[in-house]
Scaffold this motif. Structure first.
Motif, PDB file in Angstrom:
ATOM      1  N   VAL A   1       0.816  -1.230   0.000  1.00 21.04           N
ATOM      2  CA  VAL A   1       0.000   0.000   0.000  1.00 21.04           C
ATOM      3  C   VAL A   1       0.847   1.276   0.000  1.00 21.04           C
ATOM      4  N   GLY A   2       2.121   1.124  -0.277  1.00 18.68           N
ATOM      5  CA  GLY A   2       2.994   2.308  -0.359  1.00 18.68           C
ATOM      6  C   GLY A   2       3.099   3.057   0.957  1.00 18.68           C
TER       7      GLY A   2
ATOM      8  N   VAL B   1       4.706   4.665   3.616  1.00 19.44           N
ATOM      9  CA  VAL B   1       5.932   5.292   4.145  1.00 19.44           C
ATOM     10  C   VAL B   1       5.471   6.606   4.760  1.00 19.44           C
TER      11      VAL B   1
ATOM     12  N   THR C   1       5.441  10.277   6.474  1.00 20.35           N
ATOM     13  CA  THR C   1       6.240  11.480   6.247  1.00 20.35           C
ATOM     14  C   THR C   1       6.819  11.982   7.571  1.00 20.35           C
TER      15      THR C   1
ATOM     16  N   GLU D   1      -7.289  14.570   4.325  1.00 20.47           N
ATOM     17  CA  GLU D   1      -6.140  13.843   3.794  1.00 20.47           C
ATOM     18  C   GLU D   1      -6.598  12.485   3.312  1.00 20.47           C
TER      19      GLU D   1
ATOM     20  N   ALA E   1      -5.098   9.832   2.141  1.00 12.87           N
ATOM     21  CA  ALA E   1      -4.311   8.637   2.489  1.00 12.87           C
ATOM     22  C   ALA E   1      -3.538   9.036   3.743  1.00 12.87           C
TER      23      ALA E   1
ATOM     24  N   GLY F   1      -2.663   7.778   6.568  1.00 13.92           N
ATOM     25  CA  GLY F   1      -1.761   6.971   7.382  1.00 13.92           C
ATOM     26  C   GLY F   1      -2.156   7.065   8.847  1.00 13.92           C
TER      27      GLY F   1
ATOM     28  N   ASP G   1      -8.069   6.301   5.204  1.00 13.99           N
ATOM     29  CA  ASP G   1      -6.952   5.400   4.896  1.00 13.99           C
ATOM     30  C   ASP G   1      -7.502   4.007   4.654  1.00 13.99           C
ATOM     31  N   ILE G   2      -6.780   3.274   3.817  1.00 19.57           N
ATOM     32  CA  ILE G   2      -7.237   1.932   3.435  1.00 19.57           C
ATOM     33  C   ILE G   2      -6.895   0.898   4.502  1.00 19.57           C
ATOM     34  N   MET G   3      -5.962   1.240   5.385  1.00 19.11           N
ATOM     35  CA  MET G   3      -5.564   0.294   6.437  1.00 19.11           C
ATOM     36  C   MET G   3      -6.289   0.666   7.739  1.00 19.11           C
TER      37      MET G   3
ATOM     38  N   ASN H   1      -4.285   1.974  10.697  1.00 12.57           N
ATOM     39  CA  ASN H   1      -3.862   3.374  10.564  1.00 12.57           C
ATOM     40  C   ASN H   1      -4.981   4.323  10.977  1.00 12.57           C
TER      41      ASN H   1
ATOM     42  N   ASP I   1     -11.241   3.445   0.725  1.00 12.68           N
ATOM     43  CA  ASP I   1     -10.333   3.394  -0.417  1.00 12.68           C
ATOM     44  C   ASP I   1     -10.486   4.709  -1.172  1.00 12.68           C
ATOM     45  N   ALA I   2      -9.431   5.508  -1.172  1.00 11.25           N
ATOM     46  CA  ALA I   2      -9.502   6.843  -1.779  1.00 11.25           C
ATOM     47  C   ALA I   2      -9.553   6.779  -3.310  1.00 11.25           C
TER      48      ALA I   2
END
Ligand SMILES: C[S@@+](CC[C@H](N)C(=O)[O-])C[C@H]1O[C@@H](n2cnc3c(N)ncnc32)[C@H](O)[C@@H]1O
Length: 232
Positions: free
Chosen positions: A15-16, A18, A20, A45, A47, A49, A91-93, A96, A142-143
């Motif tokens: 899911v990329g 990382v 910030t 926001e 995504a 996180g 966020d998809i997770m 998070n 899911d954005a």
């Protein structure tokens, strides 16, 4: 956790994920500094996180509230609620989303105690209001599809029947609040349809929102958890 940018290589790949770092977050937020320091300025926001940007936006708003309202408890409580209610994330997770909600909640509660002499904690009722708003504003979704996430092996029918992401807009008139619910997909569509923005009577550019899917009657903001729970 705040300083760790990666949870696992698997999540980076899938899911990329990382996060910030604080220095970059602040440098980016400084590009819209005025907005981050406007108590009721709305931020989403897509995504988010675990909330690195959203917590910093909240901190900036709280600093403005502290400077302006430290000596007026009821106004400080109202303005803090307005600040929280204008912060949105997706966020998809799921973990998070939960962590992001909890961080925002912990920050606002400990900040409240810090700004009060004798470290007075917020009342349980006020914390319930903040918690309710945060759980309506920071959503698992899911954005890309603008719906609740479905597994990679979901059928087309399952994908189409996933619940649309639905945000609540909170508009305050003193200590009364009006909640309107919108599908995120409709907000995104309306925004792209009204670019360049329409101008209002004062010549300022405004965004014309779509019709809400639901509008609630005005209530005292302190009644948020008890009122909506029986109306959902
Ligand atoms: C690069 S991280 C950034 C997190 C946060 N914005 C930050 O700057 O610290 C990307 C985030 O996007 C989330 N993500 C990935 N695909 C997504 C999607 N389709 N919809 C919503 N969130 C998604 C991941 O779970 C991850 O938390």
């Amino acid at each position: 956790m705040e300083d760790r940018q990666i949870r696992s290589h698997q999540r980076v790949a899938e899911v990329g994920e990382v996060f910030t770092a604080e220095r970059e977050v602040n440098a980016m937020l400084d590009l819209v500094k005025q907005e981050t320091e406007r108590i009721d300025s709305r931020f989403l926001e897509p995504a988010c996180g675990n909330g690195n940007f959203l917590v910093e936006i909240l901190r900036r708003k709280l600093e403005v509230i502290r400077r302006q309202y430290q000596k007026q408890t009821s106004e400080l409580e109202l303005q803090t609620t307005i600040a929280l209610s204008s912060i949105y994330g997706v966020d998809i997770m799921k973990d998070n989303v939960e962590e992001c909600c909890q961080r925002l909640f912990d920050i606002v509660c400990s900040w409240y105690s810090e700004v009060h002499p004798q470290q007075k904690s917020p009342s349980q009722k006020l914390m319930d209001v903040w918690s309710y708003i945060l759980h309506r504003n920071i959503l698992w979704g899911d954005a890309l599809t603008l719906r609740e996430p479905v597994g990679a092996d979901a059928t087309a029918i399952e994908k189409n029947s996933a619940q649309p992401i639905t945000f609540s807009e909170w508009s305050f008139i003193r200590d009364m609040v009006i909640r309107k619910d919108f599908h995120l997909a409709a907000l995104v569509q309306a925004q792209s349809a009204s670019v360049p923005f329409v101008k209002n009577d004062q010549g300022n550019e405004v965004f014309l929102p779509p019709e809400p899917i639901r509008e609630y009657r005005p209530i005292l903001y302190m009644k948020i958890p008890t009122y909506y729970d029986t109306k959902q």
